[in-house]
Scaffold this motif. Structure first.
Motif, short mmCIF file in Angstrom:
data_model
loop_
_atom_site.label_atom_id
_atom_site.label_comp_id
_atom_site.label_asym_id
_atom_site.label_seq_id
_atom_site.Cartn_x
_atom_site.Cartn_y
_atom_site.Cartn_z
N SER A 166 1.61 22.45 -8.19
CA SER A 166 0.53 21.47 -8.25
C SER A 166 0.97 20.16 -7.60
CB SER A 166 0.12 21.20 -9.70
OG SER A 166 -0.36 22.39 -10.31
N PRO A 167 0.05 19.45 -6.93
CA PRO A 167 0.43 18.19 -6.27
C PRO A 167 0.86 17.11 -7.26
CG PRO A 167 -1.69 19.02 -5.45
CD PRO A 167 -1.35 19.82 -6.68
N ILE A 168 1.88 16.36 -6.88
CA ILE A 168 2.27 15.16 -7.62
C ILE A 168 1.56 14.00 -6.94
CG2 ILE A 168 4.17 13.69 -8.38
CD1 ILE A 168 6.00 16.12 -8.23
N LYS A 169 0.57 13.48 -7.57
CA LYS A 169 -0.35 12.54 -6.96
C LYS A 169 0.35 11.30 -6.40
CE LYS A 169 -4.95 10.68 -7.99
NZ LYS A 169 -5.98 10.53 -9.06
N GLY A 170 0.10 11.02 -5.14
CA GLY A 170 0.61 9.80 -4.52
C GLY A 170 2.02 9.91 -3.97
N ASP A 211 0.84 -1.20 0.00
CA ASP A 211 0.00 0.00 0.00
C ASP A 211 0.87 1.25 0.00
OD1 ASP A 211 -2.47 -1.40 0.14
OD2 ASP A 211 -2.17 -1.70 2.28
N VAL A 212 1.92 1.22 0.84
CA VAL A 212 2.81 2.38 0.97
C VAL A 212 4.26 1.92 0.96
CG1 VAL A 212 3.53 4.31 2.45
CG2 VAL A 212 1.10 3.70 2.30
N VAL A 213 5.08 2.58 0.17
CA VAL A 213 6.53 2.40 0.19
C VAL A 213 7.14 3.65 0.82
CG1 VAL A 213 8.62 2.38 -1.23
CG2 VAL A 213 6.76 0.80 -1.74
N VAL A 214 8.04 3.43 1.78
CA VAL A 214 8.74 4.54 2.43
C VAL A 214 10.22 4.43 2.11
CG1 VAL A 214 9.26 5.70 4.61
CG2 VAL A 214 7.04 4.58 4.30
N MET A 215 10.80 5.50 1.59
CA MET A 215 12.22 5.55 1.28
C MET A 215 12.97 6.11 2.48
SD MET A 215 12.16 7.25 -2.54
CE MET A 215 13.91 7.59 -2.41
N ARG A 256 0.18 1.50 -13.38
CA ARG A 256 -1.22 1.54 -13.80
C ARG A 256 -2.12 2.15 -12.73
NH1 ARG A 256 -2.06 -4.55 -16.34
NH2 ARG A 256 -0.57 -4.36 -18.06
N ASP A 257 -3.18 2.76 -13.17
CA ASP A 257 -4.26 3.22 -12.29
C ASP A 257 -3.78 4.18 -11.21
OD1 ASP A 257 -6.05 1.53 -13.68
OD2 ASP A 257 -5.43 -0.16 -12.43
N GLY A 258 -2.78 4.99 -11.53
CA GLY A 258 -2.33 6.02 -10.61
C GLY A 258 -1.35 5.57 -9.56
N ALA A 259 -0.94 4.30 -9.57
CA ALA A 259 0.05 3.80 -8.61
C ALA A 259 1.46 4.15 -9.09
CB ALA A 259 -0.11 2.30 -8.42
N TRP A 260 2.46 3.74 -8.29
CA TRP A 260 3.85 4.03 -8.63
C TRP A 260 4.68 2.76 -8.56
CZ3 TRP A 260 5.63 8.62 -10.43
CH2 TRP A 260 4.77 9.72 -10.27
N ASN A 261 5.63 2.65 -9.47
CA ASN A 261 6.64 1.61 -9.41
C ASN A 261 7.88 2.16 -8.72
OD1 ASN A 261 5.49 -0.65 -10.65
ND2 ASN A 261 5.97 0.12 -12.71
N GLY A 266 17.05 -4.89 -8.19
CA GLY A 266 16.32 -5.36 -9.36
C GLY A 266 14.83 -5.52 -9.17
N ARG A 267 14.34 -5.37 -7.97
CA ARG A 267 12.90 -5.53 -7.72
C ARG A 267 12.13 -4.27 -8.11
NH1 ARG A 267 12.07 -6.59 -1.69
NH2 ARG A 267 14.09 -5.50 -1.53
N PHE A 268 10.86 -4.47 -8.41
CA PHE A 268 9.90 -3.38 -8.55
C PHE A 268 8.88 -3.56 -7.44
CE2 PHE A 268 11.91 -2.73 -12.37
CZ PHE A 268 11.22 -2.02 -13.35
N ILE A 269 8.54 -2.50 -6.75
CA ILE A 269 7.44 -2.55 -5.79
C ILE A 269 6.36 -1.60 -6.29
CG2 ILE A 269 6.69 -2.23 -3.42
CD1 ILE A 269 9.54 -2.63 -2.53
N VAL A 270 5.17 -2.13 -6.51
CA VAL A 270 4.04 -1.31 -6.93
C VAL A 270 3.35 -0.78 -5.68
CG1 VAL A 270 1.91 -1.21 -8.27
CG2 VAL A 270 3.77 -2.72 -8.99
N ALA A 271 3.27 0.55 -5.57
CA ALA A 271 2.72 1.17 -4.36
C ALA A 271 1.64 2.17 -4.72
CB ALA A 271 3.82 1.86 -3.57
N LYS A 272 0.63 2.24 -3.85
CA LYS A 272 -0.42 3.25 -4.03
C LYS A 272 0.03 4.61 -3.54
CE LYS A 272 -3.78 -0.41 -3.19
NZ LYS A 272 -4.73 -0.96 -2.18
#
Length: 473
Positions: free
Chosen positions: A420-424, A13-17, A165-170, A176-182
């Motif tokens: 302007s906000p950068i969504k997500g 749901d959430v990725v924190v850097m 897709r659908d407004g999420a982020w990679n 090498g991993r991708f994490i798809v986060a809302k």
């Protein structure tokens, strides 16, 4: 996308850097609001710059202050933050800090963080620096995060963020991993370990010593900029006075793990240059003092004090642990002023004259040529330096943090160059710009990490829920 990369995809749901204080606060906040959280830390373990910090929070109106007989209010904190900012920065961010700071104070205590005492520090008109052992705090919050189901990946960096897709982020990771986060929270710290970014934004600080987390190379700033994020407070990057020089006259090339600032100035010390002369108001913010120090011969100065000041030494925060610093060889000791001067290469007569002049001023209650009237921020009576033994701390300017960065609104959502906000995408901690303005109040670095981290984590969860609602519609 090839099958191998697709197989490496995971989701959260959430990725924190970043797993310093800001990242841990964001991750815990997101967990407590029902999200699944992946915390990505570039270093081998959590901590970042937090564990290198002296360790105080700027909170106002706490029960600890009341127990110590200190009168302070959120309104007074708000006024002082505006004064310290000197007309720069975003008032909305400072207002959010003030509105959420007492709740965050209780939030930390409820999760087992121990605040040990309240004291005066730079930029404060009343004592509001709540001391904390930063290493123990990070251990406590990490345990909380993991015990509540959070996932932590160390020795891994987020290298890019790309729309999914659908407004999420990679979130594209270094392994090498991708994490798809809302929702994504950038809490990766500043850029004091990046000569390239320092040369771009603050070339004078290339002569200072970086003492922030080793991973503070500006990853979050670069990623935000790649998404079109705006920048704030880049003109106000300053070093921090107070870095001890153990092998003086040789300045350190870098600071070893765990080296912290020493600030005897706010307990009664004076500062002199290589000529044995004062050159600044020692009660001012150590950010302002750093600029004056960099202009002195060799960019070095000496904190000079007596045994009365040494008697104020306490183990926590570490910037007031003068006795411990003496044992570690960071403080020089002598029975006379003349002997002290010889030990650090100062002219005996000049240092003696400087101390005599200062002592006369300290007893008069009048402002001297540098404007000093207090120990710090208008608080505390000046102390004549007359009780042997005497002490000196050869001191340079360190870069503890860059105190500038990505533009955000009061919900910690990152804004693009047009506002302007950068969504997500959210941010917290040192990577956030616009809060401090021209100067820095002691304790607001850790303060904004915890306060804004909690806000960013919660708002990232809400952003994910909005995405889900939009998908249903």
């Amino acid at each position: 996308m090839d099958m191998d990369i697709e197989h490496k995809n995971t989701a959260a749901d959430v990725v924190v850097m970043g797993a310093g204080l800001a990242g841990l606060a964001a991750g815990l906040s997101a967990l407590e609001n029902g999200a699944g959280v992946m915390l990505i830390e570039k270093g081998r373990k959590p901590g970042g710059s937090t564990v290198r910090a002296a360790g105080t929070f700027a909170f106002a109106g706490t029960d600890m202050q009341r127990a110590a007989g200190i009168e302070d209010t959120p309104a007074l904190l708000a006024d002082e933050l505006e004064v310290v900012a000197a007309g720069a920065g975003d008032p909305a961010l400072r207002a959010r800090y003030v509105s959420d700071q007492l709740d965050t104070y209780h939030w930390l205590l409820e999760r087992g963080v121990v605040l040990e005492r309240v004291q005066l520090s730079g930029g404060q008109a009343v004592p509001r620096a709540h001391a904390v052992a930063t290493d123990r705090m990070i251990e406590t919050l990490t345990r909380c995060f993991l015990s509540r189901g959070g996932l932590l990946s160390t020795a891994t960096a987020v290298e890019r963020l790309q729309p999914a897709r659908d407004g999420a982020w990679n979130a594209i990771l270094s392994d090498g991993r991708f994490i798809v986060a809302k929702g994504v929270v950038i809490a990766s710290g500043g850029f004091s370990r990046s000569p390239t970014l320092l040369r771009t934004f603050a070339p004078k600080l290339l002569a200072a010593v970086p003492i922030s987390g080793l991973e503070n190379t500006g990853d979050g700033l670069r990623i935000g900029m790649s998404l079109g994020a705006g920048l704030a407070d880049m003109a106000w990057i300053k070093g921090t006075f107070g870095l001890p020089v153990p092998d003086y006259p040789a300045l350190p090339d870098d600071s070893p793990e765990g080296m912290a600032l020493l600030l005897a100035i706010y307990r009664g010390a004076i500062v002199v240059n290589r000529e044995g002369r004062r050159f600044t108001d020692e009660s001012a913010s150590y950010k302002r003092i750093s600029e004056a120090c960099l202009a002195q011969p060799g960019a070095v100065a000496f904190q000079i004090f007596d045994d009365t000041v040494m008697g104020t030494s306490v183990p926590v925060p570490v910037n007031n642990d003068f006795r411990g610093a003496l044992q570690r060889g960071l403080v020089r000791r002598a029975d006379t002023v003349e002997e002290l001067a010889r030990s650090v290469g100062l002219t005996e007569t000049a240092l003696k004259e400087t101390i005599n002049t200062y002592n006369a001023m300290a007893g008069s209650g009048e402002e001297d040529a540098f404007g000093r009237l207090s120990l710090g921020g208008g608080v505390g009576r000046l102390i004549p330096l007359e009780r042997p033994p005497f002490y000196a701390i050869p001191t340079a300017v360190g870069v503890t943090g860059t105190f500038c960065g990505l533009t955000v609104d009061s919900s910690m959502q990152v804004l693009d160059v047009f506002g302007s906000p950068i969504k997500g995408i959210f941010a917290a901690g040192e990577v956030v710009g616009g809060f401090h303005g021209e100067n820095y109040m002691s304790g607001t670095g850790l303060g904004k990490a915890a306060i804004f981290g909690r806000v960013a984590g919660h708002e990232a969860v809400l952003a994910g829920k909005r995405l889900e609602a939009e998908a249903i519609e």
